[in-house]
Scaffold this active site. Structure first.
Site, PDB file in Angstrom:
ATOM      1  N   ARG A  27      -4.153   0.778  -3.682  1.00  0.00           N
ATOM      2  CA  ARG A  27      -4.638   1.672  -3.432  1.00  0.00           C
ATOM      3  C   ARG A  27      -5.072   2.574  -4.315  1.00  0.00           C
ATOM      4  NH1 ARG A  27      -3.323   2.373   2.060  1.00  0.00           N
ATOM      5  NH2 ARG A  27      -4.282   4.267   2.084  1.00  0.00           N
ATOM      6  N   TYR A  44       4.224   5.282 -19.500  1.00  0.00           N
ATOM      7  CA  TYR A  44       3.192   7.172 -19.406  1.00  0.00           C
ATOM      8  C   TYR A  44       2.395   5.882 -19.865  1.00  0.00           C
ATOM      9  CZ  TYR A  44       4.296  10.697 -16.581  1.00  0.00           C
ATOM     10  OH  TYR A  44       4.838  11.848 -15.482  1.00  0.00           O
ATOM     11  N   LYS A  58      -9.802  -0.761   0.884  1.00  0.00           N
ATOM     12  CA  LYS A  58     -10.620  -0.523   1.894  1.00  0.00           C
ATOM     13  C   LYS A  58     -11.409  -2.212   1.632  1.00  0.00           C
ATOM     14  CE  LYS A  58     -11.066   4.396   2.525  1.00  0.00           C
ATOM     15  NZ  LYS A  58     -11.085   4.863   1.426  1.00  0.00           N
ATOM     16  N   ASP A 118     -20.638   7.804  -2.649  1.00  0.00           N
ATOM     17  CA  ASP A 118     -19.161   7.376  -2.179  1.00  0.00           C
ATOM     18  C   ASP A 118     -19.388   6.285  -1.617  1.00  0.00           C
ATOM     19  OD1 ASP A 118     -16.812   6.887  -1.264  1.00  0.00           O
ATOM     20  OD2 ASP A 118     -16.217   9.274  -1.084  1.00  0.00           O
ATOM     21  N   THR A 146     -12.878   3.275  -3.725  1.00  0.00           N
ATOM     22  CA  THR A 146     -11.687   2.769  -3.644  1.00  0.00           C
ATOM     23  C   THR A 146     -11.610   1.647  -3.488  1.00  0.00           C
ATOM     24  OG1 THR A 146     -11.888   3.070  -1.071  1.00  0.00           O
ATOM     25  CG2 THR A 146     -11.176   5.052  -2.179  1.00  0.00           C
ATOM     26  N   GLU A 170      -0.924   8.374 -20.526  1.00  0.00           N
ATOM     27  CA  GLU A 170      -2.095   9.221 -20.748  1.00  0.00           C
ATOM     28  C   GLU A 170      -2.688   8.900 -21.467  1.00  0.00           C
ATOM     29  OE1 GLU A 170      -0.026  13.303 -20.788  1.00  0.00           O
ATOM     30  OE2 GLU A 170       0.882  13.255 -18.881  1.00  0.00           O
TER      31      GLU A 170
HETATM   32  N1  DSN Z   1      -9.041   8.394   5.653  1.00  0.00           N
HETATM   33  C1  DSN Z   1     -10.379   6.828   4.746  1.00  0.00           C
HETATM   34  C2  DSN Z   1     -10.809   6.587   6.214  1.00  0.00           C
HETATM   35  O1  DSN Z   1     -10.024   6.267   6.738  1.00  0.00           O
HETATM   36  O2  DSN Z   1     -12.147   6.544   5.920  1.00  0.00           O
HETATM   37  C3  DSN Z   1     -11.129   7.564   4.222  1.00  0.00           C
HETATM   38  O3  DSN Z   1     -10.379   8.674   3.034  1.00  0.00           O
END
Ligand code: DSN
Length: 405
Positions: free
Chosen positions: A227, A46, A221, A192, A218, A48
């Protein structure tokens, strides 16, 4: 279900990933060393709070890992401050809203059909119910962002926050222009870059970091990491952002994910990563051109990124139909709303195609052209099951030449 069935299903999923052509633009194949870190003993701890200020003992080693991750993200993106704790991109966005806004404040963001994300204020998202959302879209003719329209809306509604960045916008975004508009109306500006983080890290897509107050991303991708989410911000917002992440919207951070984020940052600093990102964009451009030559309507006429959108309404079927038909021959795409779509998002008038995952497996430009031809073969010969079986065999043959997953 016997627990052994779980392992069986994981094996089945591995086969699906191996034998399929993954064109889902938000997915990728994370290197095994990163997956190993995600499954490491760090998961047992943990953590925090922030490094050096934890609510639990025993954080000496994880503190060093988190500090390393923070420094790596700051260096890679040239940011004043990084918070590497958000469990996802959605959490990152909500932390920003919690840090900067009060319920009822106005957000100016891109609508879902033009490419915006659910957390940018869609009605079904908490963002759409907590805040007043004013949406911008794209120009009906060019299907490109219309900055004059954004400026007009900003002056009219005086938003507290302006968001740039999207899930299904294939073109360059002028972050400088966004920041100028935000400055004129005294709004915060957030970018974003969940989808384009890898391209930006490689220096082949404009970075918003110098222009935006806050950048969210994120790591799973185009960035090809685990993730998770990351927030980058100007120094003066650092304390607000950190408090908003924890205790604002999260409890314990995930040390195993943070270590994996740090490793993905190391890999993104490698020259191979730049080559990879260049190939990703070249493949997307080649696929867009081939679809165009075959008579398809490519939204905005092409792409500058890892993804393209096809308007498939002229085929008389929905994006959902295409998704299902292609799944039968092991090609995976997702239905996607297109600008000014009249179909509900669950049906959708388009499909989104991305190249980040297939290039990670080793797809070449020639493979990409062949994949477009296979998709065209399926869509122009609906109901011809024999041909579809042949095309499925071609899919298997292509993927058999690629890297393991
Ligand atoms: N759902 C994702 C996408 O496919 O772009 C983004 O969160």
């Amino acid at each position: 279900m016997a627990y052994s069935k779980l392992f069986y299903l994981v094996d089945q999923e591995k086969n699906r990933q191996k034998e399929g052509i993954n064109l889902i633009a938000s997915e990728n194949y994370t290197p095994k060393i990163i997956r190993d870190l995600v499954g490491s003993v760090l998961m047992n701890k943990y953590i925090e709070g922030k490094p050096g200020h934890r609510y639990y003992s025993g954080c000496a080693f994880i503190d060093q890992i988190e500090l390393e991750a923070i420094e790596l993200f700051k260096k890679l993106f040239n940011a004043d401050h990084a918070n590497v704790q958000p469990h996802s991109g959605s959490q990152a966005n909500f932390a920003v809203y919690f840090a900067l806004l009060q319920p009822g404040d106005i957000i100016l963001s891109m609508n879902l059909a033009s490419g915006g994300h659910l957390t940018h204020g869609a009605k079904v998202s908490m963002s759409g119910s907590l805040y007043k959302i004013i949406s911008y879209g794209v120009d009906p003719k060019t299907e490109l962002i219309d900055y004059n329209e954004i400026q007009r809306l900003a002056y009219e509604h005086k938003p507290k926050l302006i968001i740039a960045g999207a899930s299904s916008y294939a073109r360059t975004i002028d972050f400088k222009k966004f920041s100028e508009i935000a400055y004129e109306v005294q709004a915060y500006f957030m970018a974003d870059i969940a989808h384009t983080a890898g391209l930006i890290a490689a220096g082949i897509y404009q970075s918003p970091v110098a222009y935006a107050d806050i950048v969210t991303l994120t790591t799973q991708k185009t960035f090809r990491g685990p993730r998770g989410g990351v927030i980058l911000c100007k120094a003066e917002l650092a304390a607000k952002i950190d408090r908003a992440v924890m205790p604002g919207i999260q409890g314990g951070a995930f040390g195993h994910e943070i270590a994996a984020k740090a490793l993905s940052c190391h890999l993104a600093m490698n020259i191979d990563f730049v080559d990879y990102q260049k190939k990703v964009v070249a493949c997307a451009k080649a696929m867009a051109a081939e679809f165009y030559l075959l008579g398809y309507k490519v939204v905005s006429g092409g792409t500058d990124t890892h993804l393209l959108l096809l308007d498939i309404r002229a085929l008389g079927i929905t994006g959902k139909d295409v998704e299902k038909i292609l799944e039968k021959i092991n090609i995976f795409v997702n239905r996607n709303a297109i600008p000014f779509d009249t179909l509900p998002p669950l049906q959708a008038g388009g499909i989104r195609i991305g190249t980040a995952a297939i290039v990670s497996r080793g797809a070449t430009l020639a493979d990409c052209i062949q994949i477009v031809q296979i998709i065209h073969g399926v869509l122009s010969n609906m109901g011809n099951n024999e041909l579809h079986e042949e095309l499925k065999a071609q899919v298997k043959k292509i993927t058999s030449t690629w890297n393991e997953v």
